[in-house]
Design an enzyme around this catalytic site. Structure first.
Site, PDB file in Angstrom:
ATOM      1  N   HIS A  95      -4.660  -4.848  -4.455  1.00 34.80           N
ATOM      2  CA  HIS A  95      -4.361  -5.355  -3.108  1.00 34.80           C
ATOM      3  C   HIS A  95      -2.846  -5.570  -2.980  1.00 34.80           C
ATOM      4  O   HIS A  95      -2.244  -6.181  -3.845  1.00 34.80           O
ATOM      5  CB  HIS A  95      -5.117  -6.669  -2.864  1.00 34.80           C
ATOM      6  N   ASN A 139       4.614  -6.731  -9.021  1.00 33.39           N
ATOM      7  CA  ASN A 139       4.107  -5.883 -10.096  1.00 33.39           C
ATOM      8  C   ASN A 139       3.120  -4.937  -9.472  1.00 33.39           C
ATOM      9  O   ASN A 139       2.126  -5.379  -8.889  1.00 33.39           O
ATOM     10  CB  ASN A 139       3.357  -6.710 -11.145  1.00 33.39           C
ATOM     11  N   CYS A 157     -12.569  -8.415  -4.149  1.00 33.98           N
ATOM     12  CA  CYS A 157     -11.131  -8.662  -4.295  1.00 33.98           C
ATOM     13  C   CYS A 157     -10.811 -10.109  -3.924  1.00 33.98           C
ATOM     14  O   CYS A 157     -11.168 -10.556  -2.837  1.00 33.98           O
ATOM     15  CB  CYS A 157     -10.346  -7.694  -3.413  1.00 33.98           C
ATOM     16  N   SER A 175      -3.012  -7.213 -11.795  1.00 29.36           N
ATOM     17  CA  SER A 175      -4.439  -7.431 -11.983  1.00 29.36           C
ATOM     18  C   SER A 175      -5.237  -6.964 -10.773  1.00 29.36           C
ATOM     19  O   SER A 175      -6.442  -6.863 -10.830  1.00 29.36           O
ATOM     20  CB  SER A 175      -4.696  -8.915 -12.241  1.00 29.36           C
ATOM     21  N   GLN A 188       4.625 -11.767  -5.820  1.00 31.11           N
ATOM     22  CA  GLN A 188       4.624 -13.153  -6.268  1.00 31.11           C
ATOM     23  C   GLN A 188       5.991 -13.769  -6.032  1.00 31.11           C
ATOM     24  O   GLN A 188       7.000 -13.071  -5.978  1.00 31.11           O
ATOM     25  CB  GLN A 188       4.294 -13.218  -7.756  1.00 31.11           C
ATOM     26  N   HIS A 246      -6.776  -3.776   1.966  1.00 32.63           N
ATOM     27  CA  HIS A 246      -6.824  -3.709   0.509  1.00 32.63           C
ATOM     28  C   HIS A 246      -6.124  -2.465  -0.046  1.00 32.63           C
ATOM     29  O   HIS A 246      -5.572  -2.490  -1.138  1.00 32.63           O
ATOM     30  CB  HIS A 246      -8.303  -3.703   0.084  1.00 32.63           C
ATOM     31  N   CYS A 262      -8.506 -10.214  -0.576  1.00 34.15           N
ATOM     32  CA  CYS A 262      -8.950  -9.727   0.733  1.00 34.15           C
ATOM     33  C   CYS A 262      -9.326 -10.914   1.644  1.00 34.15           C
ATOM     34  O   CYS A 262      -9.745 -11.962   1.168  1.00 34.15           O
ATOM     35  CB  CYS A 262     -10.156  -8.793   0.565  1.00 34.15           C
ATOM     36  N   HIS A 270       0.441  -7.025  -2.719  1.00 35.94           N
ATOM     37  CA  HIS A 270       0.914  -8.409  -2.762  1.00 35.94           C
ATOM     38  C   HIS A 270       2.113  -8.537  -3.689  1.00 35.94           C
ATOM     39  O   HIS A 270       2.370  -7.644  -4.506  1.00 35.94           O
ATOM     40  CB  HIS A 270      -0.208  -9.336  -3.250  1.00 35.94           C
TER      41      HIS A 270
HETATM   42 ZN   LIG Z   1      -8.160  -6.812  -1.429  1.00 36.83          ZN
END
Ligand SMILES: [Zn+2]
Ligand SMILES: [Zn+2]
Ligand SMILES: [Zn+2]
Length: 338
Positions: free
Chosen positions: A164, A153, A50, A161, A168, A113, A53, A166
């Site tokens: 994990h 997203n 990843c 994509s 933007q 993750h 990570c 997250h």
């Molecule tokens: Zn990750």
């Protein structure tokens, strides 16, 4: 007698001043839509492959630090770049273009993750909210940045994509289309009625309860009367405030709380890690107060009737008007029931 729960009708979105077609009777039609692959593979705590990570190399060549809470970095494949010279051309008003300086960042919510907003704990989510506030202030203070768009997203179905956790942040010189549309509607409403559209709407929904999904002291989550996506929701602050930096410490905790409870409901609905696009709408950072803005978040999830059957915005929706099958009221009832 017209039956609002069964007969085709259209509803008005006062935030965008656009209409949506509602066709509740169509839920009875035979369904032969696409079945999406169901992502059931359990994710590990840490994935050596990843690029988000801790300690791992990213595609751009940089290596992540061994971070222990949130982690922010400039997007290696940014859609916007800072420091380019200003330019503009206009040929007969038909060929119109402008340079667009900006900055794109990625915010990892956690080093773990396999977490999502739905299963993060309160202190962890509060960290995320604090990071959003810091980023909004830092990016917004740059002279070339007039809008800071924070969005997530979630899920392969929405084009994410990487699982994990997250989000933007795309910050730009211009104020983006959707925000500008809402800003014009909020200003027009205020000019006509001398009130705030979203303060009024939040009050109306709290009083009725028919479309509310979650609520705490500072926020309410509703399926908007004018929702387009089947299980679309909007998280609205009860108090009139124009941006996340105006939240008190208690309200930051309340935002973390309502986001966790809203996404957990989504996950329970079809017993799947629910995909969505989510984002914060707030005032631009162009140096004016923009008191007409009222802080809110939109969740746009694609799922329609199961973990694998999604809604598409195609055909009539691309060429004419968005359309939905189930009513906002029945979607809210289903979300309340899980
Ligand atoms: Zn990750
Ligand atoms: Zn308001
Ligand atoms: Zn909005």
């Amino acid at each position: 007698m017209f039956d609002w729960t069964k007969d085709p009708h259209r509803r008005f979105n006062p935030l965008t001043r656009e209409w949506v077609l509602v066709s509740p009777h169509r839920t009875d039609r035979p369904w032969q839509g696409q079945m999406e692959e169901e992502a059931v593979a359990a994710q590990p705590d840490y994935d050596p492959h990843c690029y988000l990570c801790p300690g791992n190399p990213r595609a751009g060549g940089a290596r992540n630090p061994a971070y222990s809470s949130t982690f922010v970095f400039d997007n290696d494949f940014a859609a916007l770049k800072p420091g380019r010279p200003h330019d503009r051309f206009d040929q007969d008003g038909l060929l119109l273009a402008e340079s667009e300086p900006g900055l794109c960042r990625v915010v990892c919510f956690s080093p773990r993750h396999n977490l999502t907003i739905a299963n993060m704990d309160a202190p962890g989510l509060r960290q995320v909210v604090d990071t959003w506030v810091d980023q909004y202030l830092e990016l917004g203070a740059r002279p070339e940045i007039n809008y800071v768009q924070i969005f997530e997203n979630r899920g392969a179905m929405m084009g994410a994509s990487n699982p994990h956790p997250h989000c933007q942040i795309w910050s730009s010189h211009s104020v983006p289309n959707e925000v500008l549309k809402e800003q014009e509607s909020l200003l027009a409403w205020r000019a006509r009625r001398d009130t705030c559209l979203l303060c009024e709407y939040a009050r109306l929904e709290q009083a009725g309860g028919e479309r509310t999904v979650e609520e705490n002291d500072a926020f309410v989550t509703v399926v908007p009367f004018w929702a387009v996506w089947p299980f679309e929701t909007m998280v609205v602050s009860k108090r009139h405030l124009s941006s996340i930096d105006q939240l008190t410490a208690v309200e930051r905790d309340a935002l973390a709380d309502i986001l966790q409870r809203t996404t957990a409901r989504y996950d329970r609905l079809f017993r799947v890690s629910f995909p969505y696009s989510m984002g914060i709408h707030q005032r631009p950072t162009d140096g004016t107060a923009h008191d007409e803005h009222h802080l809110h978040l939109h969740f746009y999830p694609p799922l329609l009737r199961s973990a694998t059957v999604r809604k598409f915005l195609v055909g009539y929706e691309m060429l004419a008007t968005p359309q939905r099958d189930i009513t906002a009221e029945s979607a809210a009832a289903r979300l309340r029931g899980v």
